[in-house]
Write a protein that holds these residues in place. Structure first.
Motif, PDB file in Angstrom:
ATOM      1  N   ASP A  86      38.899 -47.588  40.131  1.00  0.00           N
ATOM      2  CA  ASP A  86      37.823 -46.669  40.480  1.00  0.00           C
ATOM      3  C   ASP A  86      36.615 -46.998  39.611  1.00  0.00           C
ATOM      4  N   VAL A  87      35.467 -46.523  40.045  1.00  0.00           N
ATOM      5  CA  VAL A  87      34.272 -46.580  39.199  1.00  0.00           C
ATOM      6  C   VAL A  87      33.889 -45.140  38.911  1.00  0.00           C
ATOM      7  N   ILE A  88      33.940 -44.760  37.645  1.00  0.00           N
ATOM      8  CA  ILE A  88      33.674 -43.361  37.306  1.00  0.00           C
ATOM      9  C   ILE A  88      32.313 -43.232  36.628  1.00  0.00           C
ATOM     10  N   GLU A  89      31.789 -42.025  36.615  1.00  0.00           N
ATOM     11  CA  GLU A  89      30.520 -41.764  35.943  1.00  0.00           C
ATOM     12  C   GLU A  89      30.805 -41.255  34.543  1.00  0.00           C
ATOM     13  N   SER A  90      30.039 -41.739  33.589  1.00  0.00           N
ATOM     14  CA  SER A  90      30.227 -41.308  32.203  1.00  0.00           C
ATOM     15  C   SER A  90      29.909 -39.820  32.075  1.00  0.00           C
ATOM     16  N   ASN A  91      30.741 -39.093  31.302  1.00  0.00           N
ATOM     17  CA  ASN A  91      30.518 -37.643  31.171  1.00  0.00           C
ATOM     18  C   ASN A  91      29.739 -37.288  29.900  1.00  0.00           C
ATOM     19  N   ARG A  92      29.157 -38.300  29.283  1.00  0.00           N
ATOM     20  CA  ARG A  92      28.327 -38.062  28.106  1.00  0.00           C
ATOM     21  C   ARG A  92      27.098 -37.240  28.535  1.00  0.00           C
ATOM     22  N   PRO A  93      26.626 -36.279  27.711  1.00  0.00           N
ATOM     23  CA  PRO A  93      25.465 -35.481  28.144  1.00  0.00           C
ATOM     24  C   PRO A  93      24.227 -36.343  28.376  1.00  0.00           C
ATOM     25  N   VAL A  94      23.449 -35.979  29.382  1.00  0.00           N
ATOM     26  CA  VAL A  94      22.246 -36.759  29.679  1.00  0.00           C
ATOM     27  C   VAL A  94      21.138 -36.383  28.694  1.00  0.00           C
ATOM     28  N   ASP A  95      20.151 -37.255  28.653  1.00  0.00           N
ATOM     29  CA  ASP A  95      19.081 -37.131  27.667  1.00  0.00           C
ATOM     30  C   ASP A  95      17.988 -36.192  28.201  1.00  0.00           C
ATOM     31  N   GLN A  96      17.762 -35.087  27.517  1.00  0.00           N
ATOM     32  CA  GLN A  96      16.731 -34.141  27.940  1.00  0.00           C
ATOM     33  C   GLN A  96      15.513 -34.311  27.030  1.00  0.00           C
ATOM     34  N   ARG A  97      14.374 -34.609  27.627  1.00  0.00           N
ATOM     35  CA  ARG A  97      13.175 -34.821  26.794  1.00  0.00           C
ATOM     36  C   ARG A  97      12.050 -33.872  27.221  1.00  0.00           C
ATOM     37  N   TYR A  98      11.283 -33.455  26.256  1.00  0.00           N
ATOM     38  CA  TYR A  98      10.152 -32.563  26.535  1.00  0.00           C
ATOM     39  C   TYR A  98       8.932 -33.415  26.815  1.00  0.00           C
ATOM     40  N   GLU A  99       8.579 -33.526  28.089  1.00  0.00           N
ATOM     41  CA  GLU A  99       7.420 -34.334  28.491  1.00  0.00           C
ATOM     42  C   GLU A  99       6.604 -33.542  29.511  1.00  0.00           C
ATOM     43  N   PRO A 100       5.815 -32.573  29.057  1.00  0.00           N
ATOM     44  CA  PRO A 100       5.089 -31.716  30.016  1.00  0.00           C
ATOM     45  C   PRO A 100       4.104 -32.487  30.885  1.00  0.00           C
ATOM     46  N   GLY A 101       3.649 -33.650  30.396  1.00  0.00           N
ATOM     47  CA  GLY A 101       2.692 -34.417  31.172  1.00  0.00           C
ATOM     48  C   GLY A 101       3.322 -35.238  32.283  1.00  0.00           C
ATOM     49  N   ASN A 102       4.644 -35.361  32.278  1.00  0.00           N
ATOM     50  CA  ASN A 102       5.347 -36.192  33.264  1.00  0.00           C
ATOM     51  C   ASN A 102       5.329 -35.492  34.626  1.00  0.00           C
ATOM     52  N   PRO A 103       4.962 -36.212  35.691  1.00  0.00           N
ATOM     53  CA  PRO A 103       4.930 -35.572  37.017  1.00  0.00           C
ATOM     54  C   PRO A 103       6.296 -35.042  37.438  1.00  0.00           C
ATOM     55  N   LEU A 104       7.382 -35.559  36.844  1.00  0.00           N
ATOM     56  CA  LEU A 104       8.721 -35.085  37.224  1.00  0.00           C
ATOM     57  C   LEU A 104       9.144 -33.848  36.428  1.00  0.00           C
TER      58      LEU A 104
END
Lengths: 145, 129
Positions: free
Chosen positions: A76-94
């Motif tokens: 199988d190919v599994i997805e890593s369960n490590r927490p994703v990186d949350q960054r504070y970027e208010p200027g980012n369109p996303l």
């Protein structure tokens, strides 16, 4: 149970290492992919290898696994369960309402080390095949002088 | 001595050794293929006992002496790792590579012995030195 079977064994390992190399390429390519939501963030893909044992017939019409010959398969190919990186970027369109953007959980260093391991294993199996080639070739020349 | 010589006897131990070498090559190739498989246990053929078993078969006068998968299996043992990995894998690439290469050289050596035997038989048949 012959030299010819070794091509299958080494071939299966090369196939598995290629899948691994593919996931590493995806992970590295998406290491800096951003997402607006935590769920949408890219998670590192990890292949899971397993051994496939050949079956052999034993008395009474039954068969059992041979321990002396093992191929490799990607279970199988599994997805890593490590927490994703949350960054504070208010200027980012996303960025979401709170100004956070979610980046992938790929560890670039780890992927690079994994890439070296995968390519080395791939190469070793090619060398095994080359060696078997020359063994078979000299076996074909048996008795020719 | 019977007048008709069995070709199997004439070639001696080397034909059997060659079978054992190629069986061992498969086991070692499996180890090398599985160096990254979690939980895989490295194995090796007990060369001496497998060769003895095939030779005792040949002494029983069986027409065709060939190694069956079951013979190889019953003489295959688990390798004791120098340092086992956390994922339970006991195949160490360096060890397996060295074993595979030395086995390949031994295979060539058995082939050379066989070739020399055949050369000798050929000379005897043709009646010249």
């Amino acid at each position: 149970m012959s030299l010819a079977d070794i091509y299958d064994i080494s071939g299966s390992a090369m196939r598995a290492q290629t899948v691994r190399m593919n996931t590493i390429a995806s992970n590295l390519a998406n290491a800096n992919s951003a997402s607006a939501t935590e769920e949408g963030a890219f998670r590192a893909l990890k292949p899971v290898f397993m051994s496939i044992y050949e079956k052999m017939d034993i008395d009474g019409g039954q068969s059992r696994e041979r321990v002396s010959s093992a191929k490799v398969a990607v279970l199988d190919v599994i997805e890593s369960n490590r927490p994703v990186d949350q960054r504070y970027e208010p200027g980012n369109p996303l960025a979401n309402a709170d100004g956070y953007v979610y980046y992938s959980n790929v560890n670039t260093m780890e992927e690079m080390a994994d890439m070296m391991s995968a390519s080395r294993s791939f190469q070793t199996n090619i060398e095994v095949m080359g060696r078997i080639n020359s063994m078979k070739q000299s076996l074909l020349r048996l008795g020719q002088m | 001595m019977p007048m008709v010589m069995n070709l199997d006897n004439a070639l001696g131990i080397h034909a059997h050794a060659l079978q054992v070498r190629s069986a061992r090559a498969e086991v070692l190739a499996s180890n090398i293929a599985n160096v990254d498989t979690p939980g895989y246990k490295a194995k090796d053929v007990d060369f001496k006992s497998l060769l003895q078993s095939i030779q005792s078969k040949s002494k029983l006068g069986m027409d065709q002496v060939r190694l069956e998968a079951m013979d190889i299996d019953s003489h295959t043992k688990y390798r004791i790792p120098m340092q086992a990995s956390m994922d339970g894998n006991t195949a160490e690439l360096g060890v397996e590579q060295a074993a595979f290469n030395s086995n390949a050289m031994d295979f060539q050596q058995s082939l050379t012995f066989l070739n020399n035997k055949i050369k000798g038989l050929k000379m005897a048949i043709q009646g010249r030195a």
